[in-house]
Scaffold this active site. Structure first.
Site, PDB file in Angstrom:
ATOM      1  N   LYS A   1      86.987 124.487  69.125  1.00 28.63           N
ATOM      2  CA  LYS A   1      85.831 125.299  69.477  1.00 28.63           C
ATOM      3  C   LYS A   1      84.383 125.106  69.305  1.00 28.63           C
ATOM      4  O   LYS A   1      84.375 125.065  68.026  1.00 28.63           O
ATOM      5  CB  LYS A   1      85.622 126.977  69.398  1.00 28.63           C
ATOM      6  CG  LYS A   1      84.759 128.177  70.065  1.00 28.63           C
ATOM      7  CD  LYS A   1      83.912 127.694  70.206  1.00 28.63           C
ATOM      8  CE  LYS A   1      82.724 128.868  69.349  1.00 28.63           C
ATOM      9  NZ  LYS A   1      81.075 128.259  69.878  1.00 28.63           N
TER      10      LYS A   1
ATOM     11  N   GLY B   1      82.756 127.706  74.599  1.00 27.54           N
ATOM     12  CA  GLY B   1      82.107 129.097  74.490  1.00 27.54           C
ATOM     13  C   GLY B   1      81.591 129.700  73.564  1.00 27.54           C
ATOM     14  O   GLY B   1      81.135 128.970  72.423  1.00 27.54           O
TER      15      GLY B   1
ATOM     16  N   GLY C   1      80.534 131.558  70.094  1.00 27.94           N
ATOM     17  CA  GLY C   1      81.657 132.397  68.632  1.00 27.94           C
ATOM     18  C   GLY C   1      82.258 133.623  69.004  1.00 27.94           C
ATOM     19  O   GLY C   1      83.089 134.140  68.305  1.00 27.94           O
ATOM     20  N   PRO C   2      81.310 134.776  69.632  1.00 29.70           N
ATOM     21  CA  PRO C   2      81.904 135.475  69.122  1.00 29.70           C
ATOM     22  C   PRO C   2      83.115 136.120  70.265  1.00 29.70           C
ATOM     23  O   PRO C   2      83.817 137.233  69.916  1.00 29.70           O
ATOM     24  CB  PRO C   2      80.846 137.322  69.389  1.00 29.70           C
ATOM     25  CG  PRO C   2      79.211 135.695  68.863  1.00 29.70           C
ATOM     26  CD  PRO C   2      79.736 134.787  68.977  1.00 29.70           C
TER      27      PRO C   2
ATOM     28  N   VAL D   1      85.005 133.536  71.594  1.00 28.18           N
ATOM     29  CA  VAL D   1      86.459 132.340  71.409  1.00 28.18           C
ATOM     30  C   VAL D   1      86.394 132.388  70.230  1.00 28.18           C
ATOM     31  O   VAL D   1      87.714 132.898  69.607  1.00 28.18           O
ATOM     32  CB  VAL D   1      85.865 130.766  72.705  1.00 28.18           C
ATOM     33  CG1 VAL D   1      86.733 130.121  71.562  1.00 28.18           C
ATOM     34  CG2 VAL D   1      85.203 131.159  73.839  1.00 28.18           C
ATOM     35  N   GLY D   2      85.424 132.080  69.253  1.00 29.76           N
ATOM     36  CA  GLY D   2      85.434 131.520  67.934  1.00 29.76           C
ATOM     37  C   GLY D   2      86.976 133.146  66.994  1.00 29.76           C
ATOM     38  O   GLY D   2      87.551 132.885  66.285  1.00 29.76           O
TER      39      GLY D   2
ATOM     40  N   GLU E   1      83.542 125.517  55.665  1.00 34.55           N
ATOM     41  CA  GLU E   1      81.821 124.481  54.887  1.00 34.55           C
ATOM     42  C   GLU E   1      81.183 125.208  55.699  1.00 34.55           C
ATOM     43  O   GLU E   1      80.703 125.081  56.739  1.00 34.55           O
ATOM     44  CB  GLU E   1      82.455 123.308  55.836  1.00 34.55           C
ATOM     45  CG  GLU E   1      81.768 121.783  54.922  1.00 34.55           C
ATOM     46  CD  GLU E   1      80.125 121.586  55.434  1.00 34.55           C
ATOM     47  OE1 GLU E   1      79.145 122.303  54.291  1.00 34.55           O
ATOM     48  OE2 GLU E   1      79.978 120.908  56.720  1.00 34.55           O
TER      49      GLU E   1
ATOM     50  N   CYS F   1      73.221 120.384  56.265  1.00 40.30           N
ATOM     51  CA  CYS F   1      73.582 121.246  54.981  1.00 40.30           C
ATOM     52  C   CYS F   1      73.880 120.643  53.952  1.00 40.30           C
ATOM     53  O   CYS F   1      73.512 121.690  52.529  1.00 40.30           O
ATOM     54  CB  CYS F   1      75.557 122.070  55.225  1.00 40.30           C
ATOM     55  SG  CYS F   1      76.952 120.756  56.057  1.00 40.30           S
TER      56      CYS F   1
ATOM     57  N   GLU G   1      68.432 129.291  53.137  1.00 37.48           N
ATOM     58  CA  GLU G   1      68.902 127.720  54.316  1.00 37.48           C
ATOM     59  C   GLU G   1      67.629 127.689  55.284  1.00 37.48           C
ATOM     60  O   GLU G   1      68.207 128.671  56.236  1.00 37.48           O
ATOM     61  CB  GLU G   1      70.041 127.339  54.510  1.00 37.48           C
ATOM     62  CG  GLU G   1      70.213 126.087  54.887  1.00 37.48           C
ATOM     63  CD  GLU G   1      72.345 125.812  55.356  1.00 37.48           C
ATOM     64  OE1 GLU G   1      72.212 125.126  55.044  1.00 37.48           O
ATOM     65  OE2 GLU G   1      72.661 126.804  55.407  1.00 37.48           O
TER      66      GLU G   1
END
Length: 467
Positions: free
Chosen positions: A167, A198, A200-201, A203-204, A242, A276, A374
């Protein structure tokens, strides 16, 4: 609109809905990908499960040959893929080619070799210890390195004998489609690699909770990583994370200050600060502080903003309007909390596109928002210290521990200080990034490691046979 890649075929999403892909340099819609649905994820996982027995049983050398062929084809198509990344993510083309495309191709080639050479068995007394692929892996990847972060997960998973459902980020998904085409063209068996684009909320989360997914490997924000880990825990999946970083560039008084500051600015601004592991905090002895600030401003003025396809461009746009607005809020917060804005700011440097000027704050104190959180943009905070112990305390004083740097007059002294830091990777006097060395974080920066042999080990289960 594009299709999903499920069981070796391009397939329409059952949702019938799409997500626009926007060029961040022009704000124009350039493509449209499916907004995958839970039913799409279900189909992909079941096909990956069906493909797992034969793929895991294939000789490691044969899996390695397929990965090597994919690496070769990626190198052949590198210029096209880099143009894609420069367009949908906004990275300057030269950086998109060298770092965003050719480096992942090298990582993929390294796992082609490790697929065969990495030992799968060992003896401990009367026990035979064997490594077996973990099973079906859900890989959920970000937009900032849209191919590299995919390869860091998919390549070791496939090398280990796992099957994969990917994904990618919906913000910059086109490199994932290019990789799916490469796997298809080299003849990867059906169901071994599947691509579901797609949100995240939707498909993830469907992947993280699916009972037939054995492992979730996620790269993204710490907030989203906590959510993925919580969902995966319900079915006791293995999780690799990560996550974010707020890495320190710690410059000791006997270091080459000019080199340390120049390299620190470059690292903070690489990929427009959307990295990151960026050294977003520069920690400098108070006696050298004003000099370091001047050097940093001088270096920042050389970062030309503009079209990713202009050879003079060193800073492309941020990836989206939402990301630009997030960075603007942090810059405003920094000023409100008393930090001194010495270059850059929130005014749009170009009329169109999601651009932010290279920005540096001085007078930053530990605990300020811009020192702790961040930002993910071209924003550098410069922080003074008076003793080595205080410098280490500041460096370790955030919830993150992903990367960093130490500069000193000798390598031995820099290494001694680096050993004190609670972070996963430290550059010593400008030591370059090594894509074969383990990458990952302490604390809220994640769980597990990527790249090289350590990255491959994440995708094995361990079985002990007592003889």
């Amino acid at each position: 609109m594009r299709h999903l890649y499920i069981n070796g075929a391009w397939t329409a999403s059952v949702s019938g809905e799409g997500i626009d892909v926007v060029n961040p340099a022009t704000e124009e819609t350039i493509d449209r990908v499916p907004a995958g649905a839970p039913d799409d994820a279900e189909a992909a996982v079941l096909f990956a499960r069906a493909a797992f027995p034969s793929w895991s049983a294939m000789a490691p050398a044969e899996r390695g040959k397929l990965l090597a062929a994919a690496a070769d084809l990626l190198k052949e198509r590198a210029e096209s893929v880099a143009r894609t990344i420069a367009t949908d993510m906004g990275a300057p083309y030269g950086f998109a080619l060298k770092v965003q495309t050719l480096m992942p191709a090298g990582v993929l080639a390294s796992y082609a070799q490790l697929a065969e050479s990495h030992p799968r068995e060992s003896r401990i007394g009367n026990s035979l210890v064997v490594k077996e692929p973990v099973g079906v892996v859900a890989a959920i990847t970000p937009w900032n390195y849209p191919l590299h972060q995919i390869i860091c997960k998919v390549a070791p998973a496939l090398a280990a004998g796992c099957t994969v459902v990917l994904k990618p980020s919906e913000v910059a998904p086109l490199a994932a489609y290019a990789l799916a085409e490469i796997f298809h063209d080299v003849g990867l068996p059906r169901g071994v690699f599947n691509l579901i684009s797609g949100r995240g909320p939707v498909v993830g989360e469907a992947l993280a909770t699916h009972p037939e997914v054995d492992m979730v490997s996620f790269t993204g924000s710490t907030r989203a990583g906590r959510r993925v880990a919580a969902l995966a825990a319900e079915s006791v999946k293995r999780v690799a994370l990560e996550l974010g970083g707020k890495s320190a560039n710690l410059i000791l008084p006997d270091a080459d200050l000019t080199s340390a500051v120049k390299a620190g600015v470059a690292n903070a601004f690489v990929n427009s600060g959307q990295t990151c592991s960026a050294w977003s905090r520069m920690i400098v002895h108070r006696d050298q502080y004003d000099t370091a600030v001047g050097l940093a401003v001088e270096a920042a003025r050389k970062y030309t903003i503009g079209d990713p396809f202009d050879e003079a461009t060193r800073l492309g746009p941020l990836v989206s309007a939402a990301q630009r607005d997030r960075v603007v809020r942090y810059i405003n917060t920094g000023q409100e909390e008393g930090a001194r804005l010495i270059i850059g700011g929130t005014e749009p440097p170009i009329e169109r596109g999601y651009f932010i000027e290279p920005t540096i704050f001085a007078g930053v104190e530990p605990g300020m928002t811009i020192e702790q959180e961040e930002i993910f943009g071209p924003v550098l905070s410069i922080i003074p210290y008076t003793s080595e112990d205080q410098a280490v305390q500041i460096a370790d004083g955030t919830r993150y521990g992903l990367a960093g740097a130490v500069w000193a007059g000798t390598q031995e002294r820099a290494v001694a200080v680096a050993r004190r830091l609670r972070t996963g990777q430290v550059s010593i006097n400008g030591g370059p990034f090594n894509p074969q060395a383990p990458f990952g974080g302490y604390k809220h920066s994640g769980i597990g490691r990527e790249l090289g042999e350590h990255g491959l080990e994440e995708y094995f289960e361990i079985k002990s046979l007592q003889l």
